[in-house]
Write a protein that holds these residues in place. Structure first.
Motif, PDB file in Angstrom:
ATOM      1  N   VAL A 232       0.847  -1.202   0.000  1.00 53.80           N
ATOM      2  CA  VAL A 232       0.000   0.000   0.000  1.00 53.80           C
ATOM      3  C   VAL A 232       0.879   1.247   0.000  1.00 53.80           C
ATOM      4  O   VAL A 232       0.619   2.215  -0.725  1.00 53.80           O
ATOM      5  N   LEU A 233       1.923   1.231   0.813  1.00 52.76           N
ATOM      6  CA  LEU A 233       2.839   2.369   0.895  1.00 52.76           C
ATOM      7  C   LEU A 233       3.473   2.654  -0.469  1.00 52.76           C
ATOM      8  O   LEU A 233       3.525   3.816  -0.909  1.00 52.76           O
ATOM      9  N   TYR A 234       3.937   1.607  -1.136  1.00 48.94           N
ATOM     10  CA  TYR A 234       4.544   1.776  -2.469  1.00 48.94           C
ATOM     11  C   TYR A 234       3.535   2.385  -3.442  1.00 48.94           C
ATOM     12  O   TYR A 234       3.868   3.281  -4.227  1.00 48.94           O
ATOM     13  N   GLN A 235       2.286   1.918  -3.365  1.00 48.54           N
ATOM     14  CA  GLN A 235       1.246   2.453  -4.243  1.00 48.54           C
ATOM     15  C   GLN A 235       0.999   3.928  -3.962  1.00 48.54           C
ATOM     16  O   GLN A 235       0.861   4.744  -4.882  1.00 48.54           O
ATOM     17  N   VAL A 236       0.965   4.300  -2.673  1.00 47.17           N
ATOM     18  CA  VAL A 236       0.768   5.705  -2.296  1.00 47.17           C
ATOM     19  C   VAL A 236       1.878   6.585  -2.859  1.00 47.17           C
ATOM     20  O   VAL A 236       1.624   7.648  -3.437  1.00 47.17           O
ATOM     21  N   LEU A 237       3.105   6.136  -2.707  1.00 49.32           N
ATOM     22  CA  LEU A 237       4.254   6.938  -3.141  1.00 49.32           C
ATOM     23  C   LEU A 237       4.312   7.102  -4.652  1.00 49.32           C
ATOM     24  O   LEU A 237       4.693   8.156  -5.160  1.00 49.32           O
ATOM     25  N   THR A 238       3.940   6.079  -5.377  1.00 47.62           N
ATOM     26  CA  THR A 238       4.018   6.148  -6.844  1.00 47.62           C
ATOM     27  C   THR A 238       2.788   6.803  -7.453  1.00 47.62           C
ATOM     28  O   THR A 238       2.839   7.264  -8.603  1.00 47.62           O
ATOM     29  N   MET A 239       1.687   6.875  -6.706  1.00 47.28           N
ATOM     30  CA  MET A 239       0.503   7.581  -7.204  1.00 47.28           C
ATOM     31  C   MET A 239       0.657   9.095  -7.061  1.00 47.28           C
ATOM     32  O   MET A 239       0.301   9.855  -7.947  1.00 47.28           O
ATOM     33  N   GLY A 240       1.208   9.516  -5.912  1.00 46.89           N
ATOM     34  CA  GLY A 240       1.232  10.951  -5.618  1.00 46.89           C
ATOM     35  C   GLY A 240       2.411  11.686  -6.213  1.00 46.89           C
ATOM     36  O   GLY A 240       2.350  12.895  -6.413  1.00 46.89           O
ATOM     37  N   GLN A 241       3.527  10.986  -6.486  1.00 46.49           N
ATOM     38  CA  GLN A 241       4.743  11.621  -6.985  1.00 46.49           C
ATOM     39  C   GLN A 241       5.111  12.852  -6.144  1.00 46.49           C
ATOM     40  O   GLN A 241       5.127  13.985  -6.628  1.00 46.49           O
ATOM     41  N   PRO A 242       5.419  12.632  -4.860  1.00 49.74           N
ATOM     42  CA  PRO A 242       5.751  13.765  -3.992  1.00 49.74           C
ATOM     43  C   PRO A 242       7.083  14.397  -4.363  1.00 49.74           C
ATOM     44  O   PRO A 242       7.953  13.744  -4.947  1.00 49.74           O
ATOM     45  N   TYR A 243       7.234  15.656  -4.003  1.00 50.01           N
ATOM     46  CA  TYR A 243       8.519  16.327  -4.191  1.00 50.01           C
ATOM     47  C   TYR A 243       9.551  15.700  -3.264  1.00 50.01           C
ATOM     48  O   TYR A 243      10.643  15.335  -3.676  1.00 50.01           O
ATOM     49  N   LEU A 244       9.201  15.571  -1.980  1.00 46.53           N
ATOM     50  CA  LEU A 244      10.020  14.857  -0.998  1.00 46.53           C
ATOM     51  C   LEU A 244       9.086  14.260   0.035  1.00 46.53           C
ATOM     52  O   LEU A 244       8.318  14.987   0.673  1.00 46.53           O
ATOM     53  N   ALA A 245       9.117  12.944   0.186  1.00 49.29           N
ATOM     54  CA  ALA A 245       8.248  12.250   1.135  1.00 49.29           C
ATOM     55  C   ALA A 245       9.068  11.741   2.304  1.00 49.29           C
ATOM     56  O   ALA A 245      10.101  11.099   2.124  1.00 49.29           O
ATOM     57  N   LEU A 246       8.600  12.041   3.516  1.00 52.54           N
ATOM     58  CA  LEU A 246       9.212  11.559   4.742  1.00 52.54           C
ATOM     59  C   LEU A 246       8.309  10.467   5.303  1.00 52.54           C
ATOM     60  O   LEU A 246       7.136  10.712   5.613  1.00 52.54           O
ATOM     61  N   ILE A 247       8.833   9.246   5.395  1.00 50.18           N
ATOM     62  CA  ILE A 247       8.039   8.068   5.769  1.00 50.18           C
ATOM     63  C   ILE A 247       8.470   7.622   7.166  1.00 50.18           C
ATOM     64  O   ILE A 247       9.662   7.386   7.402  1.00 50.18           O
TER      65      ILE A 247
END
Length: 446
Positions: A232-247
């Motif tokens: 789910v996390l991978y899907q979130v990150l690749t859907m949103g294309q954040p500038y910089l994501a802190l997980i």
């Protein structure tokens, strides 16, 4: 005061503020700067990301003299936070014609090199972690008997990590006429003896905010439907294309597992937590600041006081174990009035945790992923069913939980029958008790 120009800072500080485009002080700066200028001790309780570092750096640096002695000591509970404070101080001092020396003392750095440097010259500004500062103090290489200002940043975290005794010993070596400034997100009861021991009639400043989460941060709770959390996390990150994501994850082990999972799928990711060697952590932080990574997986150590520029997304891969960590994590985005998005993943058995955070005043928009899109999701029916099941006997609650796991055919009927039988028995007991009370009442009347 409406602008920094109203404080009449030294020209080099005004120039530095112009360079970093700081014109209007934040609420914490408006309240703290006049107190520091007046020479008073202070206990400041402020929301993360409120601008407290500059609230104490600006007025203290404005009072520096050219004397080659220690004048300001700032302690921080983590190396990363100390590093951030040093960067902010260097940035403010950069335009000055005079060069002031900053002594940066944290664990994992070359102690012998620091001792050799101290023998030549004492720094005017000391920034570091309590343990290393105390080591240099005990060996009589660092001389703090001339200190005029002591800042304890993130005091509650200093207490939690067991560093308060070190800070106590550092403060006891300083002059009696010392301005002490304590900054903290919370003021635990265990901190009170220390405050009473050292602070003289301090000004207590507590900034209340209209919402726990800054209004410029969009706050989602993402229902995983029980799917593998890393997927789910991978899907979130690749859907949103954040500038910089802190997980964020709760343990160092979980941080490493998530980092390895994302790296194996080709994401430009790094990790930061307490088990990494000091040199690796410094190199990683520098790379993050230089925007060399798009994704950073971190433990809660990075949630306290570290200002990583450009964080557009904060993802809670796990709900934090302590409520305050949620605030600190989410506060890493939406800095300097920029917009940010915080997403908290939760499983079906974590609905209670989301409800608990909502009871604290944290407002979520509940979402799910459907057809590769984020769509709204209603939890009301699930919460109602959970409330009904909580009225059952403890033994039957377990049966209800098992019922939700899609057991073999016929299993649900057995559970429903068990619940029905339990309720029928309760009704019979209630009727018997009522009849007994009626008989006793008739006897008393006769």
């Amino acid at each position: 005061m409406s602008t920094f120009a109203d404080y009449n800072f030294a020209p080099f500080l005004q120039q530095a503020l112009a360079q970093i485009k700081f014109t209007k002080p934040t609420p914490v700066q408006q309240q703290v700067i006049p107190v520091i200028n007046a020479g008073r001790d202070a206990v400041v309780q402020a929301q993360t990301g409120s601008g407290k570092t500059h609230a104490y750096l600006l007025p203290l640096l404005n009072q520096l003299t050219t004397a080659p002695v220690v004048q300001i000591v700032i302690t921080a509970p983590s190396r990363e936070l100390a590093y951030q404070i040093r960067l902010a101080a260097e940035q403010l001092l950069q335009p000055a014609a005079h060069t002031w020396k900053i002594g940066f003392y944290v664990g994992g750095t070359d102690k012998q090199h620091q001792i050799a440097s101290l023998r030549k010259q004492q720094p005017q500004i000391v920034i570091g972690t309590p343990g290393r500062i105390l080591d240099l103090l005990k060996s009589q290489h660092l001389l703090v008997n001339t200190t005029q200002h002591l800042v304890i940043d993130e005091a509650d975290m200093t207490l939690d990590m067991g560093f308060l005794n070190d800070v106590d010993r550092i403060a006891s070596a300083m002059p009696a006429q010392l301005q002490m400034l304590v900054f903290s997100a919370t003021i635990p009861q265990k901190l009170q003896p220390f405050l009473k021991k050292y602070l003289h009639q301090p000004q207590n400043i507590q900034l209340t905010v209209p919402t726990i989460i800054a209004p410029n941060i969009t706050n989602w709770a993402l229902f995983t439907r029980g799917r593998d959390r890393k997927q789910v996390l991978y899907q979130v990150l690749t859907m949103g294309q954040p500038y910089l994501a802190l997980i964020f994850a709760n343990t160092k082990t979980a941080v490493t597992e998530i980092y390895e999972y994302l790296a194996a799928r080709g994401l430009n990711v790094t990790q930061i937590h307490g088990d990494l060697p000091a040199r690796t952590r410094r190199r990683t932080m520098k790379a993050i600041e230089n925007m060399e990574y798009q994704y950073v997986v971190a433990s809660d150590l990075a949630a306290r006081g570290i200002d990583i520029p450009g964080v557009s997304h904060v993802i809670n891969a796990e709900i934090p174990r302590e409520d305050e960590f949620f605030i600190h994590r989410v506060g890493r985005t939406g800095r300097n009035q920029m917009s940010g998005l915080a997403i908290t993943l939760f499983d079906p058995d974590e609905i209670d945790k989301i409800s608990h955070l909502e009871e604290l005043g944290i407002k979520f928009v509940i979402k799910q992923i459907k057809n590769h899109e984020f769509v709204d999701y209603q939890l009301n029916q699930r919460r109602q069913r959970r409330a009904q099941s909580s009225a059952l006997d403890p033994g039957l609650r377990g049966l209800v939980k098992k019922q939700q796991r899609k057991k073999k055919p016929g299993y649900r009927k057995k559970i429903k029958q068990a619940i029905k039988t339990d309720r029928a028995q309760k009704r019979k007991l209630a009727q018997r008790l009522q009849k007994k009370q009626q008989r006793q009442a008739r006897k008393q009347q006769s």
